[in-house]
Design a protein around this motif. Structure first.
Motif, PDB file in Angstrom:
ATOM      1  N   LEU A   1      99.425 -14.827   3.533  1.00 11.97           N
ATOM      2  CA  LEU A   1      99.907 -14.719   2.156  1.00 11.97           C
ATOM      3  C   LEU A   1      99.879 -16.110   1.534  1.00 11.97           C
ATOM      4  O   LEU A   1     100.526 -17.032   2.029  1.00 11.97           O
ATOM      5  CB  LEU A   1     101.347 -14.177   2.129  1.00 11.97           C
TER       6      LEU A   1
ATOM      7  N   HIS B   1      98.832 -13.124  -5.346  1.00 15.25           N
ATOM      8  CA  HIS B   1      98.442 -12.421  -6.569  1.00 15.25           C
ATOM      9  C   HIS B   1      97.322 -11.408  -6.380  1.00 15.25           C
ATOM     10  O   HIS B   1      96.973 -10.693  -7.293  1.00 15.25           O
ATOM     11  CB  HIS B   1      98.101 -13.426  -7.672  1.00 15.25           C
TER      12      HIS B   1
ATOM     13  N   ALA C   1      93.074 -25.564   0.423  1.00 16.53           N
ATOM     14  CA  ALA C   1      92.978 -24.115   0.174  1.00 16.53           C
ATOM     15  C   ALA C   1      94.152 -23.576  -0.634  1.00 16.53           C
ATOM     16  O   ALA C   1      94.008 -22.622  -1.392  1.00 16.53           O
ATOM     17  CB  ALA C   1      92.872 -23.364   1.506  1.00 16.53           C
TER      18      ALA C   1
ATOM     19  N   HIS D   1      95.134 -22.460  -8.954  1.00 13.38           N
ATOM     20  CA  HIS D   1      94.152 -22.508 -10.046  1.00 13.38           C
ATOM     21  C   HIS D   1      94.664 -23.445 -11.131  1.00 13.38           C
ATOM     22  O   HIS D   1      93.903 -24.199 -11.734  1.00 13.38           O
ATOM     23  CB  HIS D   1      93.950 -21.124 -10.661  1.00 13.38           C
TER      24      HIS D   1
ATOM     25  N   GLU E   1      89.731 -20.327 -16.709  1.00 10.69           N
ATOM     26  CA  GLU E   1      89.382 -18.959 -17.141  1.00 10.69           C
ATOM     27  C   GLU E   1      90.135 -17.889 -16.350  1.00 10.69           C
ATOM     28  O   GLU E   1      90.062 -16.707 -16.674  1.00 10.69           O
ATOM     29  CB  GLU E   1      87.880 -18.719 -16.969  1.00 10.69           C
TER      30      GLU E   1
ATOM     31  N   LYS F   1     100.374 -19.535  -9.599  1.00  9.88           N
ATOM     32  CA  LYS F   1     100.671 -19.015  -8.265  1.00  9.88           C
ATOM     33  C   LYS F   1      99.406 -18.821  -7.426  1.00  9.88           C
ATOM     34  O   LYS F   1      99.400 -19.121  -6.239  1.00  9.88           O
ATOM     35  CB  LYS F   1     101.410 -17.672  -8.356  1.00  9.88           C
TER      36      LYS F   1
ATOM     37  N   THR G   1      95.833 -19.109  -5.615  1.00  7.67           N
ATOM     38  CA  THR G   1      95.203 -20.280  -4.995  1.00  7.67           C
ATOM     39  C   THR G   1      93.698 -20.068  -4.854  1.00  7.67           C
ATOM     40  O   THR G   1      93.209 -18.931  -4.792  1.00  7.67           O
ATOM     41  CB  THR G   1      95.783 -20.531  -3.593  1.00  7.67           C
TER      42      THR G   1
ATOM     43  N   GLY H   1      91.938 -20.845  -2.226  1.00  5.37           N
ATOM     44  CA  GLY H   1      91.660 -20.275  -0.905  1.00  5.37           C
ATOM     45  C   GLY H   1      91.873 -18.773  -0.890  1.00  5.37           C
ATOM     46  O   GLY H   1      91.074 -18.014  -0.331  1.00  5.37           O
TER      47      GLY H   1
ATOM     48  N   ILE I   1      91.206 -20.385   5.767  1.00  3.22           N
ATOM     49  CA  ILE I   1      90.463 -21.332   4.924  1.00  3.22           C
ATOM     50  C   ILE I   1      91.379 -22.524   4.723  1.00  3.22           C
ATOM     51  O   ILE I   1      92.547 -22.358   4.354  1.00  3.22           O
ATOM     52  CB  ILE I   1      90.122 -20.724   3.552  1.00  3.22           C
TER      53      ILE I   1
ATOM     54  N   LYS J   1      81.976 -17.216 -19.347  1.00  2.00           N
ATOM     55  CA  LYS J   1      82.443 -15.932 -18.806  1.00  2.00           C
ATOM     56  C   LYS J   1      82.538 -14.884 -19.894  1.00  2.00           C
ATOM     57  O   LYS J   1      83.028 -15.150 -20.992  1.00  2.00           O
ATOM     58  CB  LYS J   1      83.829 -16.171 -18.200  1.00  2.00           C
TER      59      LYS J   1
HETATM   60  C1  LIG Z   1      97.322 -10.388 -13.556  1.00  2.00           C
HETATM   61  C2  LIG Z   1      96.261 -11.026 -12.731  1.00  2.00           C
HETATM   62  C3  LIG Z   1      95.125 -11.498 -13.359  1.00  2.00           C
HETATM   63  C4  LIG Z   1      94.131 -12.123 -12.619  1.00  2.00           C
HETATM   64  N1  LIG Z   1      93.023 -12.571 -13.275  1.00  2.00           N
HETATM   65  C5  LIG Z   1      92.046 -13.167 -12.562  1.00  2.00           C
HETATM   66  C6  LIG Z   1      90.871 -13.654 -13.193  1.00  2.00           C
HETATM   67  O1  LIG Z   1      90.715 -13.589 -14.411  1.00  2.00           O
HETATM   68  N2  LIG Z   1      89.915 -14.217 -12.428  1.00  2.00           N
HETATM   69  C7  LIG Z   1      90.059 -14.346 -11.066  1.00  2.00           C
HETATM   70  O2  LIG Z   1      89.189 -14.862 -10.431  1.00  2.00           O
HETATM   71  N3  LIG Z   1      91.162 -13.897 -10.438  1.00  2.00           N
HETATM   72  C8  LIG Z   1      92.153 -13.325 -11.147  1.00  2.00           C
HETATM   73  N4  LIG Z   1      93.277 -12.861 -10.499  1.00  2.00           N
HETATM   74  C9  LIG Z   1      93.373 -13.002  -9.026  1.00  2.00           C
HETATM   75  C10 LIG Z   1      93.990 -14.361  -8.707  1.00  2.00           C
HETATM   76  O3  LIG Z   1      93.070 -15.361  -8.932  1.00  2.00           O
HETATM   77  C11 LIG Z   1      94.509 -14.434  -7.284  1.00  2.00           C
HETATM   78  O4  LIG Z   1      95.350 -15.526  -7.279  1.00  2.00           O
HETATM   79  C12 LIG Z   1      93.481 -14.667  -6.210  1.00  2.00           C
HETATM   80  O5  LIG Z   1      92.523 -13.659  -6.244  1.00  2.00           O
HETATM   81  C13 LIG Z   1      94.117 -14.627  -4.836  1.00  2.00           C
HETATM   82  O6  LIG Z   1      94.752 -15.814  -4.549  1.00  2.00           O
HETATM   83  P1  LIG Z   1      96.201 -15.832  -3.940  1.00  2.00           P
HETATM   84  O7  LIG Z   1      96.509 -17.218  -3.589  1.00  2.00           O
HETATM   85  O8  LIG Z   1      97.134 -15.184  -4.846  1.00  2.00           O
HETATM   86  O9  LIG Z   1      95.988 -15.004  -2.592  1.00  2.00           O
HETATM   87  P2  LIG Z   1      96.848 -13.871  -1.901  1.00  2.00           P
HETATM   88  O10 LIG Z   1      97.055 -12.742  -2.793  1.00  2.00           O
HETATM   89  O11 LIG Z   1      98.033 -14.459  -1.276  1.00  2.00           O
HETATM   90  O12 LIG Z   1      95.839 -13.469  -0.782  1.00  2.00           O
HETATM   91  C14 LIG Z   1      94.629 -12.822  -1.055  1.00  2.00           C
HETATM   92  C15 LIG Z   1      93.853 -12.560   0.222  1.00  2.00           C
HETATM   93  O13 LIG Z   1      93.389 -13.764   0.758  1.00  2.00           O
HETATM   94  C16 LIG Z   1      93.925 -14.011   2.064  1.00  2.00           C
HETATM   95  N5  LIG Z   1      94.195 -15.433   2.099  1.00  2.00           N
HETATM   96  C17 LIG Z   1      94.910 -16.154   1.214  1.00  2.00           C
HETATM   97  N6  LIG Z   1      94.837 -17.447   1.480  1.00  2.00           N
HETATM   98  C18 LIG Z   1      94.061 -17.566   2.568  1.00  2.00           C
HETATM   99  C19 LIG Z   1      93.592 -18.682   3.338  1.00  2.00           C
HETATM  100  N7  LIG Z   1      93.913 -19.933   3.018  1.00  2.00           N
HETATM  101  N8  LIG Z   1      92.813 -18.420   4.383  1.00  2.00           N
HETATM  102  C20 LIG Z   1      92.473 -17.178   4.720  1.00  2.00           C
HETATM  103  N9  LIG Z   1      92.861 -16.104   4.035  1.00  2.00           N
HETATM  104  C21 LIG Z   1      93.651 -16.295   2.982  1.00  2.00           C
HETATM  105  C22 LIG Z   1      95.113 -13.096   2.144  1.00  2.00           C
HETATM  106  O14 LIG Z   1      95.367 -12.718   3.473  1.00  2.00           O
HETATM  107  C23 LIG Z   1      94.688 -11.936   1.302  1.00  2.00           C
HETATM  108  O15 LIG Z   1      93.853 -11.088   2.033  1.00  2.00           O
HETATM  109  C24 LIG Z   1      94.284 -12.270 -11.212  1.00  2.00           C
HETATM  110  C25 LIG Z   1      95.416 -11.774 -10.580  1.00  2.00           C
HETATM  111  C26 LIG Z   1      96.415 -11.169 -11.320  1.00  2.00           C
HETATM  112  C27 LIG Z   1      97.632 -10.672 -10.631  1.00  2.00           C
END
Ligand SMILES: Cc1cc2nc3c(=O)[nH]c(=O)nc-3n(C[C@H](O)[C@H](O)[C@H](O)COP(=O)(O)OP(=O)(O)OC[C@H]3O[C@@H](n4cnc5c(N)ncnc54)[C@H](O)[C@@H]3O)c2cc1C
Lengths: 794, 284
Positions: free
Chosen positions: B31, B35, B74, B78, B100, B109, B111, B113, B167, B185
């Motif tokens: 985690l 997001h 990682a 963003h 973007e 929030k 990331t 990675g 990662i 985009k």
């Molecule tokens: C309302 C909303 C709008 C969004 N709009 C966009 C957008 O316009 N463009 C866009 O690109 N994205 C968008 N996102 C997605 C956003 O960028 C997420 O933050 C991203 O996709 C996942 O990053 P996270 O850190 O939240 O990962 P998490 O949700 O914590 O994890 C995502 C996955 O990655 C794995 N993981 C996380 N970190 C690692 C690591 N270091 N190594 C190995 N595995 C890992 C987790 O196990 C899980 O499977 C949006 C999300 C939301 C909720």
């Protein structure tokens, strides 16, 4: 003291909302409360062979599981429809039951099959996942016109052709003749797409049965708690009405979707009676998408005939309205009495006819959504007018001026009798369009548009001049049209001994700001401070009765009930004041919270009079103590707000993406109590209307899956999509209610949609495009340009 | 909106995270910003037995220059990337891509990675990382390896990331001073993810385009570098005609996705339009 009517007083309710102190249904926690999760169908149409709950009941914390069979065995009726519309031949409409949980077959994705009740919401959900339903898939019918096909699957086995009713209004012969003989006929076939309302607060319900008192309390996210109590007790569960209390606390938006009596409300009450504990259900967002009643969904063919001068000669409309899988509380009246009756618009059209068929499909039930029927009517008229102007090479504003009904105030001149049953109260239509044209600087725009075209840029302007019927509704009129309820309103004004005032209203605020607007009216009329007035609503135990809030009715109908009670307060107050001042009542005048002997400085204040009423030691003979008055107000007519909206857009010729450059509106909602709140309602309404034009739309695939069941797939308009709205107004008071108000909650939504679509069509006029299906997504706009370009090239 | 029951573990260091990964096995999920993972868990589309929270690992959040590379931890959000002046000077498309993504909350929030691991076909990151010839550093209890971005993305929500790998870093070669880049985009209107995201990075000398890197996200189930476009422009003068001709070759070699927001045909068209817009922006 200067009047506070007409002042933009800040909303008193905002403090609690903005600081997170609102009290919404899901905030309520009762001792011993349990939580419900509803097992819903993933199929649009399937026979239920069996439901296995054994694994669910075994989950730790699960208290009870009920299925459709339990509901059927308990002989509980379904949720009823509140409005009867008959077939053309006089047969009663088809009204198949909508049980609280289905036992035989599921009819849409989201249909409720079972309910799991547990100590925690998590356990309830764990249990719900383990209810296993054996389905036998059936073919689904999704689109309205398809439901009428000879070989269409039947949503309800005993409803032939899936037809709920067919219906017509207007003079068919005269209309056919007018269209036949018209110099020019503009035709349009289009879809007014299905929308999902998306109130920010999901629906929720808590049923609470108390054994000691044998009373049932339902907390619910409703726009009309008393109506829910009536339907729940008299029609669904057969409970004595005086043993049922319905509380609708703070409610986070409704837009019509919180009018109907939903199965979940009755189900929570029934379940609570079964397990003798409170049961709470709160919809998840995807449940909201699947089960909040949807709106619109018309497929329409419309023709408008003109004479050589551009005068409208006739309007002929044929519509199929998709009502979804079951009838909802008001679903039957929306496409008929709230749609067909508005086809006169602002125009003198002498012949109008609508022929409408309402059908069942395997989709979410459809009911009122902001505007309810009136947006569909306005869209039809305004699209036809702009298209006709283009076809006849007349300016679209000119074409409207030519056809407007001449001004009438409803006092010295009579109301305007339409061809489609209604009589407009008062209207003065030309000035709103003149003002709006000024605001947008129309001539300058046309020059700019021509220059931009030279550079390959696509600018467009679109018009919409609308009228709507609000202040719903005169009981006798709607009764004769099939309504199974009266649509009056009640208000009780209770003057406390210290002169503070509590007002109990039957309308319900879920974003409209009643606690402010109503308090302004009461404070102004009684000459007291706004802080001394409390508006109470939403609890059937404290408010005598009420029909709730929808159809922009609260101030026009509910405000009038308040005015009636205020009159009674002042009448009694005058008696007490005359006694205290030892003069005749006729010698007194009331102003600024004081009764004053005319031509003297002798006076007595409202507070003293109130105190005297409760401490009647020195008191008029024969007068009852106390000062507490209830009134019911049944309006004499609907109210008819109107206005002119103009949209200016630029279309990206490469991607088809529409940018809304400007949005100008001049509305007439009658007298205005709080301009800020009225503007706020218009802003929200316009955004909603723009949403339908450019972004929103429920998408079902052929099998009846709701593809757009989340905010990832269903586009809502957002602040950064919208320009600053430019608003102005004219004031044509309503002649038949004491405040002279007409209603503002739906106007923006009704007007905005065709203005935006017309603007895009105008921008694309070099391509000869006459229609694009809503929402006007970039792809659809781009495709329209491709098709037309190709055709032009051939 | 309530996930199934799961065990929550918080890792204080990369080492601890790797240990936990090895220990909890394939039923565990990392985690980061949550997001992507948390919505999936709340909708019960994903029900891991254990969640290993790495969001508090400070050593995974950084943006720095390391020799010939810019390296990003990682767990860098963003939002931090969007605000980085270092990245904005050296590789602007990275900052533009970050800006973007979603809205402020998501950027603060989510990331980099997490986004890469999740591999949503409409995510913004892949285009600029492919065009920037990034490498991704993966660690497990048995060691570390580095994969090129082009090899990392393998398909719809599918990457080269092993079950017990984390990662840890994204490495980007610092381009020379004659390189310019951008990310453009076309948004899906509801989710605002990319329907078409196009990153272009071009190195110019003597009035011609020496090195051209163009990559897309959102267009196909796997993000890709579009070599047909690159080759059409490499060695050419940056004229309108040349740009147009190169952009016309966009998305020819891939299976283009279609959905109710953009059909195959329309997406393919948009890829060309956005390729041209990206190239024009870089070359103007
Ligand atoms: C309302 C909303 C709008 C969004 N709009 C966009 C957008 O316009 N463009 C866009 O690109 N994205 C968008 N996102 C997605 C956003 O960028 C997420 O933050 C991203 O996709 C996942 O990053 P996270 O850190 O939240 O990962 P998490 O949700 O914590 O994890 C995502 C996955 O990655 C794995 N993981 C996380 N970190 C690692 C690591 N270091 N190594 C190995 N595995 C890992 C987790 O196990 C899980 O499977 C949006 C999300 C939301 C909720």
């Amino acid at each position: 003291m200067a009047s506070i009517i007409g002042k933009s007083v800040k909303r008193v309710e905002d403090k609690r909302f903005l600081t997170g102190k609102g009290n919404f249904t899901d905030d309520i926690v009762l001792p011993g409360m349990t939580y419900a999760s509803i097992v819903r169908s993933h199929h649009a149409h399937a026979k239920i062979n069996s439901v296995d709950i054994s694994q669910a009941t075994a989950v730790d914390g699960v208290v009870a599981v009920f299925t459709g069979t339990d509901i059927a065995n308990a002989e509980i009726g379904g949720v009823p429809c509140g409005w009867q519309v008959d077939f053309k031949n006089g047969d009663t409409m088809k009204e198949p039951p909508h049980p609280l949980l289905v036992a035989d077959k599921v009819r849409f994705v989201g249909d409720a099959v079972a309910v799991v009740i547990a100590e925690t919401a998590a356990a309830a959900q764990d249990g719900a996942e383990l209810v296993s339903v054996d389905y036998e898939m059936l073919e689904a019918v999704v689109q309205g016109p398809d439901a009428l096909a000879a070989d269409a699957p039947l949503v309800h086995d005993d409803v032939p052709h899936n037809t709920c009713y067919d219906w017509e209004l207007g003079d068919k012969t005269a209309t056919d003749e007018a269209i036949e003989n018209a110099e020019h006929v503009t035709k349009l076939e289009f879809v007014n797409q299905r929308l999902i309302p998306n109130a920010i607060e999901p629906r929720a319900a808590i049923g609470h049965y108390e054994e000691a008192s044998e009373k049932y309390t339902l907390y619910t996210t409703s726009q009309n708690p008393h109506l829910i109590r009536l339907l729940l007790s008299a029609f669904v569960l057969g409970l004595p009405e005086h043993k049922v209390r319905v509380i609708s606390p703070d409610v986070g938006g409704g837009f019509g979707s919180k009018i109907p009596h939903y199965i979940e409300e009755a189900l929570m009450v029934w379940c609570s009676g079964q397990i003798k504990r409170p049961v709470k259900w709160t919809a998840e967002r995807n449940e909201s998408f699947m089960t909040d009643t949807h709106g619109r969904d018309h497929v329409t063919k419309a023709e408008m005939g003109f004479d050589a001068d551009g005068k409208i000669e006739g309007l002929r409309v044929k519509t199929v309205a998709n009502l979804g899988a079951y009838l909802s509380t008001f679903s039957t009246c929306v496409p008929t009495y709230l749609h067909g009756t508005l086809l006169q618009g602002l125009y003198t059209t002498p012949a109008i006819h609508i022929d409408l068929t309402a059908v069942f499909t395997n989709t979410t039930p459809v009911d009122a959504l902001r505007g309810a029927g009136r947006p569909e009517a306005t869209y039809l008229l305004e699209r036809l007018l702009d298209n006709a102007a283009r076809e006849m090479n007349v300016d679209p504003a000119e074409l409207r001026f030519k056809n407007f009904i001449p001004p009438f105030d409803g006092v010295d001149q009579p109301g305007y009798q339409t061809q489609v049953a209604l009589q407009y109260d008062s209207g003065n239509y030309q000035p709103v369009l003149e003002k709006a044209l000024d605001m947008v600087d129309y001539q300058e725009f046309r020059t700019r548009q021509a220059e931009a075209r030279e550079e390959g840029r696509l600018l467009g302007i679109g018009f919409s001049t609308y009228i709507e019927a609000c202040g719903i509704a005169p009981s006798a009129v709607v009764g004769s049209l099939g309504a199974r309820a009266g649509l009056y309103e009640s208000a009780q004004v209770r003057v406390q001994p210290t002169g503070k005032v509590s007002v109990y209203v039957g309308s319900h605020s879920h974003g409209q700001g009643h606690e402010t607007t109503f308090a302004q009216v009461v404070a102004d009329k009684l000459g007291i401070a706004m802080e001394d007035v409390e508006i109470v609503h939403g609890d059937s135990e404290s408010v005598a009765f009420g029909m709730g809030t929808y159809g922009s009715r609260s101030l026009a109908v509910g405000g009038s009930a308040i005015m009636k009670s205020i009159d009674k307060v002042l009448e009694k107050g005058a008696k007490i004041a005359a006694h205290k001042l030892e003069v005749a009542e006729t010698d007194l005048e009331f102003a600024n919270g004081q009764w004053t002997v005319k031509g003297s400085d002798q006076s007595i204040g409202f507070g003293d009079v109130a105190l005297t009423a409760y401490v009647p030691h020195d008191y008029p003979e024969g007068l009852e103590p106390g000062m507490d008055f209830s009134s019911f107000y049944d309006p004499a007519n609907f109210t008819y707000p109107f206005g002119a909206h103009i949209a200016v857009v630029e279309v990206d010729p490469e991607t088809g993406k529409v940018k809304l450059e400007r949005f100008v509106a001049c509305d007439d909602v009658g007298n205005v109590i709080n301009p800020m709140i009225v503007d706020g309602q218009l802003h929200g309404g316009i955004a909603h209307g723009i949403g339908q034009a450019l972004y929103e739309g429920a998408i079902y695939d052929e099998s009846g899956q709701l593809v757009s069941a989340s905010f990832m797939d269903y586009t809502m308009p957002r602040a950064d999509d919208l320009p600053m709205f430019e608003l102005d107004r004219t004031v044509t008071p309503c002649p038949h209610n004491p405040l002279g108000v007409k209603g503002a909650g739906e106007a923006g939504t009704i007007a905005a949609t065709p203005a935006v679509v017309n603007a895009v069509i105008d921008a694309l006029s070099p391509f000869g495009v006459s229609d694009i299906t809503m929402p006007l997504t970039p792809e659809r706009v781009w495709k329209a340009m491709q098709t037309q370009t190709k055709e032009a090239a051939i | 909106m309530i996930p199934s029951e799961f065990e929550y573990c918080r890792a204080g260091s990369v080492e601890e995270a790797l240990d936990l990964l090895a220990q909890k096995g394939p039923d565990a999920k990392i985690l980061a910003g949550g997001h992507s993972l948390l919505p999936a868990m709340k909708l019960r589309l994903n029900s891991p037995g254990a969640v290993i929270d790495i969001s508090g690992i400070g050593e995974l959040s950084y943006i720095k220059e390391e020799g010939s590379h810019l390296v990003i931890g990682a767990c860098t959000t963003h939002g931090d990337i969007a605000k980085s002046t270092l990245l904005s000077e050296k590789i602007p498309m990275i900052v533009e891509a970050a800006a973007e993504i979603g809205d402020v909350q998501v950027r603060n929030k989510g990331t980099i990675g997490g986004s890469l691991a999740h591999a949503d076909p409409a995510a913004d990151w892949p285009a600029s990382l492919l065009a920037g010839e990034a490498e991704i550093v993966l660690a497990s209890s048995s060691g570390e390896r580095t994969v090129a971005a082009v090899d990392f993305f393998q398909g719809l929500f599918t990457t080269d990331l092993g079950e017990n790998e984390l990662i840890t870093e994204i490495r980007l070669p610092i381009p020379d001073a004659y390189t310019k880049s951008t990310y453009v985009k076309f948004e899906q209107p509801a989710s605002r993810f990319a329907i078409v995201g196009c990153a272009a990075s071009i190195t110019r000398s003597n009035g011609s385009c020496d090195k051209v890197r163009v990559a897309f996200t959102g267009v196909s189930s796997t993000p890709f570098r579009d070599q047909a476009v690159e080759q059409a422009l490499e060695g050419q003068a940056p004229s309108d005609d040349n740009i147009e001709a190169a952009a016309e070759k966009a998305a020819m070699s891939v299976e283009v996705m279609g959905d109710h927001f953009a059909s195959q045909e329309y997406r393919k068209h948009l890829a060309k339009v956005y390729a041209r817009r990206a190239l024009q922006a870089v070359l103007s």
